[in-house]
Design a protein around this motif. Structure first.
Motif, PDB file in Angstrom:
ATOM      1  N   UNK A  66       0.823  -1.202   0.000  1.00  0.00           N
ATOM      2  CA  UNK A  66       0.000   0.000   0.000  1.00  0.00           C
ATOM      3  C   UNK A  66       0.858   1.253   0.000  1.00  0.00           C
ATOM      4  N   UNK A  67       0.746   2.068  -1.057  1.00  0.00           N
ATOM      5  CA  UNK A  67       1.535   3.310  -1.075  1.00  0.00           C
ATOM      6  C   UNK A  67       1.263   4.179   0.153  1.00  0.00           C
ATOM      7  N   UNK A  68       0.007   4.189   0.635  1.00  0.00           N
ATOM      8  CA  UNK A  68      -0.337   5.029   1.786  1.00  0.00           C
ATOM      9  C   UNK A  68       0.445   4.582   3.027  1.00  0.00           C
ATOM     10  N   UNK A  69       0.689   3.272   3.147  1.00  0.00           N
ATOM     11  CA  UNK A  69       1.435   2.774   4.307  1.00  0.00           C
ATOM     12  C   UNK A  69       2.917   3.114   4.188  1.00  0.00           C
ATOM     13  N   UNK A 179       0.710  -8.345   3.464  1.00  0.00           N
ATOM     14  CA  UNK A 179      -0.129  -7.932   4.590  1.00  0.00           C
ATOM     15  C   UNK A 179       0.540  -8.322   5.905  1.00  0.00           C
ATOM     16  N   UNK A 183       1.806  -4.587   5.472  1.00  0.00           N
ATOM     17  CA  UNK A 183       1.179  -3.947   4.309  1.00  0.00           C
ATOM     18  C   UNK A 183       2.170  -3.324   3.328  1.00  0.00           C
ATOM     19  N   UNK A 253     -12.831   2.276  -2.928  1.00  0.00           N
ATOM     20  CA  UNK A 253     -11.790   1.277  -2.665  1.00  0.00           C
ATOM     21  C   UNK A 253     -12.445  -0.087  -2.630  1.00  0.00           C
ATOM     22  N   UNK A 256      -8.904  -3.657  -1.756  1.00  0.00           N
ATOM     23  CA  UNK A 256      -7.562  -3.101  -1.589  1.00  0.00           C
ATOM     24  C   UNK A 256      -7.107  -2.270  -2.775  1.00  0.00           C
ATOM     25  N   UNK A 257      -7.913  -2.223  -3.830  1.00  0.00           N
ATOM     26  CA  UNK A 257      -7.533  -1.400  -4.980  1.00  0.00           C
ATOM     27  C   UNK A 257      -8.396  -0.150  -5.062  1.00  0.00           C
ATOM     28  N   UNK A 258      -7.848   0.846  -5.732  1.00  0.00           N
ATOM     29  CA  UNK A 258      -8.471   2.147  -5.808  1.00  0.00           C
ATOM     30  C   UNK A 258      -9.165   2.309  -7.176  1.00  0.00           C
ATOM     31  N   UNK A 281      -6.537   1.868 -10.077  1.00  0.00           N
ATOM     32  CA  UNK A 281      -5.162   2.244  -9.772  1.00  0.00           C
ATOM     33  C   UNK A 281      -4.606   3.068 -10.931  1.00  0.00           C
TER      34      UNK A 281
END
Lengths: 372, 518
Positions: A66-69, A179, A183, A253, A256-258, A281
């Motif tokens: 996850x880029x956010x993580x 995960x 993540x 979302x 797990x994908x945007x 994505x």
């Protein structure tokens, strides 16, 4: 052979954001890691694909998750060496050069970090010529190369080796382990030979990203933004599909994908036209009024109307003024197998793939008819 | 009667107003900002008191919005020598603190840092626990060498226990008086940008003390001895001097915020766009439910990328002093350069030889200023083109700041507001007020006390309603710490942002509350 220093890294990161076609995440963290690595260990050697021996062993270090993580918990830096050392042990061979698995987002930067740390050259080629969300979406896999063995590691020194012949299973296992590793994880995979990468990868991609970044950093040398845009289109063989303002962004979302849809309203010459962009994505389909102008695997990229800086899908908001660009993908994606793996149908759109240049031609001739 | 004094220090002007209990304007004054800032503040207080003819002891509240924190960072002056503890090892070593900072700024804060064991995973599990022995050793080495401490932990937005634990040990070793900045209270998700904001906050501890002391002394010298004293934060709320000592960075950006809040007060609106036209720039902000919309993008301060909350402001190079030019091909452009405070010497209508946007407004008869006859030498065609260009620039900027395609109300304030004439596309109604020139000082005077709390919740395990009420309670506690009266607090904003790729339906919940001064 040439050396990549801090300035090159900054430019490659900009170009990779464009080639990421909206996805791949913001390369900010990757760029900072690469700059730190180069400041500490010295510049990275970039090898032209032709400078690589046919039987040289090449692998791709990459970041998964996850880029956010990774904006919050990013690597220690030792993971790349751990993964690559273990990969060499599993292969029983010495790796002589690295390459990026994709040209977009953080993964455009990981081989540069590992290359600086381990004093290994990086090859001017990747396995996508853009960014895609899943491991098996690569021109190397299309040509029958194996993703596995994959070695995944985390900052605590945990190592997991995945070995399966099925690329989609490899993707599933890698996600599950990611995960458990918090993540985000660092991996090494896609081992092939110098000849394999040269023939089945997308060559010249790092230099292309760097040239794009250079052009966009020096945009002031052009008299006006239109000249600069023309230079960018010349460099990428791209098309300006629309000049527009974002009027609606809808994000969801799923698994797990945007996913999302962006509605655009035409500006200047494109006034009274409505554009619609669908992304998963990465950007997948762009249409203008009722006509589809580009679909995956061709690249659909948005750039800022004033600075021409690429806009990733986390940065879309109402009122932003953009140029929508269509850039032909590498021809390796335009084979029946390539189209099957990444066409709009794979992403669940009831739509056949047709090259962007043909779609633009159809669009222009329809416009001409309307005028006559 | 009780009165309230508000002061706003801007780049060019220091404005002061006095309001009575019903928030009616009793007196207002515009003075020049001085280089040392403090004498300008003193001057403004003297003048506004004199105009009001009030007994200074009747002033019961005094608020200051000031740019000193920004100036200190930009000029690298008066910053504290600090130590940075990052909790995250073995993760995050690939990018050390201060990466890609301007070198002189690092030097002025001494550049000391240590990456120690600690931090959390995205789901709240530990990366590792804090190693007290390791930590004590680092802190003991810094004894006597640092004036302030910054603490930042991986995913501290999720759980701030480790950061608080470090603060406790640091007080034991470095003394109870050392200022400590904890990142969880300062920035949002994004370790590097939050760490940068925390470091800057830590570096500002001496400056903010000077501001607080200077303001208190200036008030005392004027006989204002009964007033509670507050500083303005950038979200339109106030902080007590004790609170400001802990979070000085939150004063950065209070100027535009005060202007937006003052505009809201004058127009009696809670939702609108605010256009503040000064001498050199026009700032557009968005008023949502009575407060400025927060920026969702990171902000650069003094060459450093940060992510602490800031008002969402779009600035364009168009003001009352912007220079108007006609080119060979007949096109007319405006700015970005401006004659600024020299407008009374340089503009055509004041006998100068530079065509400014103000001259265009005078030439076309929108406003009577200086000597209108002097502007007759400006070609009317050029004036029309310039006026159209002003309109186009503002309309484009307004459109960028709107959050939907619908027309919005616009509140027009600032000294340069005279350059606007007629309707602006995208707006339904334009509000103006004769007091619009001191909207910023009014904004400072009417500020309330606020609190904010942000945390990640996994909706798969925590019920959504429960998560929001938990965050609300914590935000209210923050507001009361900052000086709000218990029971007066109300929620102004709840924001939920789902995190892409993260499992368990992880959502960032942010709650903002405000309340009346206790």
């Amino acid at each position: 052979m040439r050396k990549l220093g801090v300035e090159s890294i900054q430019n490659i990161a900009i170009g990779a954001a464009l080639m990421g076609a909206g996805g791949g995440g913001n390369p900010f963290i990757g760029k900072l890691m690469a700059i730190n690595a180069v400041r500490r260990f010295g510049p990275v050697t970039l090898l032209g694909p032709d400078e690589l021996a046919d039987d040289a062993v090449v692998s791709s270090p990459s970041s998964i998750g996850a880029p956010a993580v990774s904006l919050e918990k990013f690597p220690n830096g030792c993971e790349f060496k751990l993964s690559l050392d273990k990969l060499q042990e599993v292969l029983g061979k010495k790796i002589s050069a690295l390459f990026p698995v994709e040209a977009g987002g953080i993964n455009s930067m990981i081989p540069l970090i590992a290359g600086a740390q381990l004093n290994l050259p990086v090859v001017d080629a990747d396995a996508m010529g853009r960014a895609f969300p899943e491991l098996q979406m690569s021109t190397l896999v299309l040509a029958g190369h194996k993703i596995c063995p994959i070695v995944m590691s985390d900052e605590k020194g945990n190592l997991v080796v995945i070995n399966t012949d099925d690329p989609k299973s490899a993707e599933k296992f890698a996600r599950a382990i990611t995960v458990q590793m918090g993540a985000t994880a660092q991996s090494a995979s896609d081992t092939t030979t110098g000849k394999g990468l040269r023939e089945d990868g997308v060559t010249g991609i790092i230099t292309l990203c760097e040239s794009i970044g250079k052009l966009l950093s020096d945009i002031n040398q052009y008299d006006n933004v239109n000249d600069a845009l023309q230079a960018l289109l010349d460099l990428t063989d791209g098309y300006r599909m629309m000049t527009a303002k974002i009027v609606d962004v809808h994000h969801v979302t799923k698994g797990g994908f945007n996913f999302g849809t962006v509605i655009l309203e035409g500006l200047d010459d494109d006034q009274n036209q409505v554009g619609k962009l669908e992304f998963q994505n990465e950007n997948i389909v762009f249409q203008r009024d009722d006509m589809v102008l580009a679909t995956s695997p061709d690249l659909i990229s948005l750039v800022d109307e004033e600075t021409l800086m690429p806009i990733t899908n986390e940065e879309l908001y109402y009122g932003k003024r953009v140029f929508v660009l269509g850039i032909p993908c590498n021809s390796k994606w335009r084979t029946p197998a390539g189209i099957k793996s990444v066409s709009p149908r794979y992403f669940k759109y009831d739509l056949d793939y047709k090259p962007v240049e043909m779609r633009i031609k159809d669009f222009l001739s329809k416009e001409m008819e309307a005028v006559q | 009667m009780n009165y309230c004094l508000g002061i706003d220090v801007g780049g060019t002007n220091t404005d002061a107003v006095i309001l009575d209990k019903k928030q009616t304007i009793i007196a207002s004054v515009k003075t020049h900002t001085t280089k040392d800032i403090e004498s300008g503040i003193y001057d403004a207080i003297t003048k506004v008191l004199k105009i009001s003819q009030l007994n200074p002891e009747d002033i019961r509240l005094a608020m200051l919005g000031t740019t000193q924190a920004t100036n200190a960072i930009v000029e690298r002056k008066g910053l504290a020598e600090i130590g940075v503890i990052r909790l995250g090892f073995p993760a995050t070593a690939a990018i050390p603190p201060y990466s890609e900072w301007p070198k002189d700024l690092v030097k002025s804060m001494s550049g000391k840092y240590s990456l120690v064991h600690g931090g959390y995973e995205y789901d709240g599990q530990l990366i590792t626990s804090v190693d007290d022995q390791e930590l004590r050793q680092v802190l003991a080495n810094w004894r006597g060498k640092i004036e302030s401490l910054a603490v930042v932990g991986v995913f501290s937005a999720l759980n701030k226990n480790q950061e608080e634990h470090v603060a406790k040990i640091a007080h034991e070793i470095l003394g109870n008086n050392i200022p400590i900045s904890l990142s969880a209270a300062i920035g949002s998700i994004g370790l590097i940008t939050r760490e940068n904001a925390t470091i800057l906050n830590s570096g500002l501890c001496k400056i903010i003390q000077r501001v607080a002391d200077g303001f208190s002394n200036a008030l005392l010298k004027q006989g204002i001895v009964q007033a509670d004293i507050y500083l303005c934060q950038n979200d339109g709320t106030l902080m007590s001097l004790d609170f400001a000592a802990q979070y000085p960075i939150l004063t950065i950006g209070s100027g535009p915020t005060n202007s937006i809040r003052g505009a809201a007060y004058l127009a009696k609106k809670r939702d609108a766009l605010v256009l503040d036209i000064g001498g050199t720039t026009s700032d557009i902000g968005v008023l949502v439910n009575g407060f400025p919309r927060e920026s969702s993008k990171g902000v650069e301060v003094g060459g450093v990328q940060t992510n602490f909350r800031m008002p969402d402001i779009l600035s364009i190079g168009l003001g009352g002093g912007s220079v108007v030019r006609q080119h060979d091909d007949g096109t007319v452009t405006i700015g970005p350069d401006s004659v600024g405070y020299q407008i009374t010497d340089k503009a055509i209508c004041f006998g100068g030889d530079v065509i400014t946007t103000t001259d265009i407004a005078v030439r076309l008869g929108y406003v009577d200023l200086g000597n209108p006859l002097l502007t007759k030498k400006i070609d009317e065609n050029l004036a029309q083109k310039a006026s159209a260009e002003i309109k186009r620039m503002l309309e484009t900027a307004i459109d960028k700041m709107k959050s939907s395609a619908e027309d919005v109300d616009l509140i027009l304030v600032g000294g340069g507001r005279i350059i606007v004439h007629g309707d602006l596309a995208g707006t339904s109604h334009v509000f103006t007020d004769p007091n619009g020139g001191v909207a910023n000082a009014i904004g400072a005077t009417i500020a309330q006390v606020g609190g904010q709390y942000e945390k990640l919740y996994q909706y798969a395990t925590v019920d959504r309603t429960k998560a929001i009420s938990d965050a609300t309670m914590l935000a209210k506690q923050q507001a009361m710490t900052a000086g709000a009266k218990g029971g007066s607090t109300e929620v102004v904003d709840v924001e939920e942002i789902p995190l892409a790729y993260a499992p368990g339906n992880t959502t960032r919940v942010k709650v903002r509350v405000v309340g009346d001064l206790a």
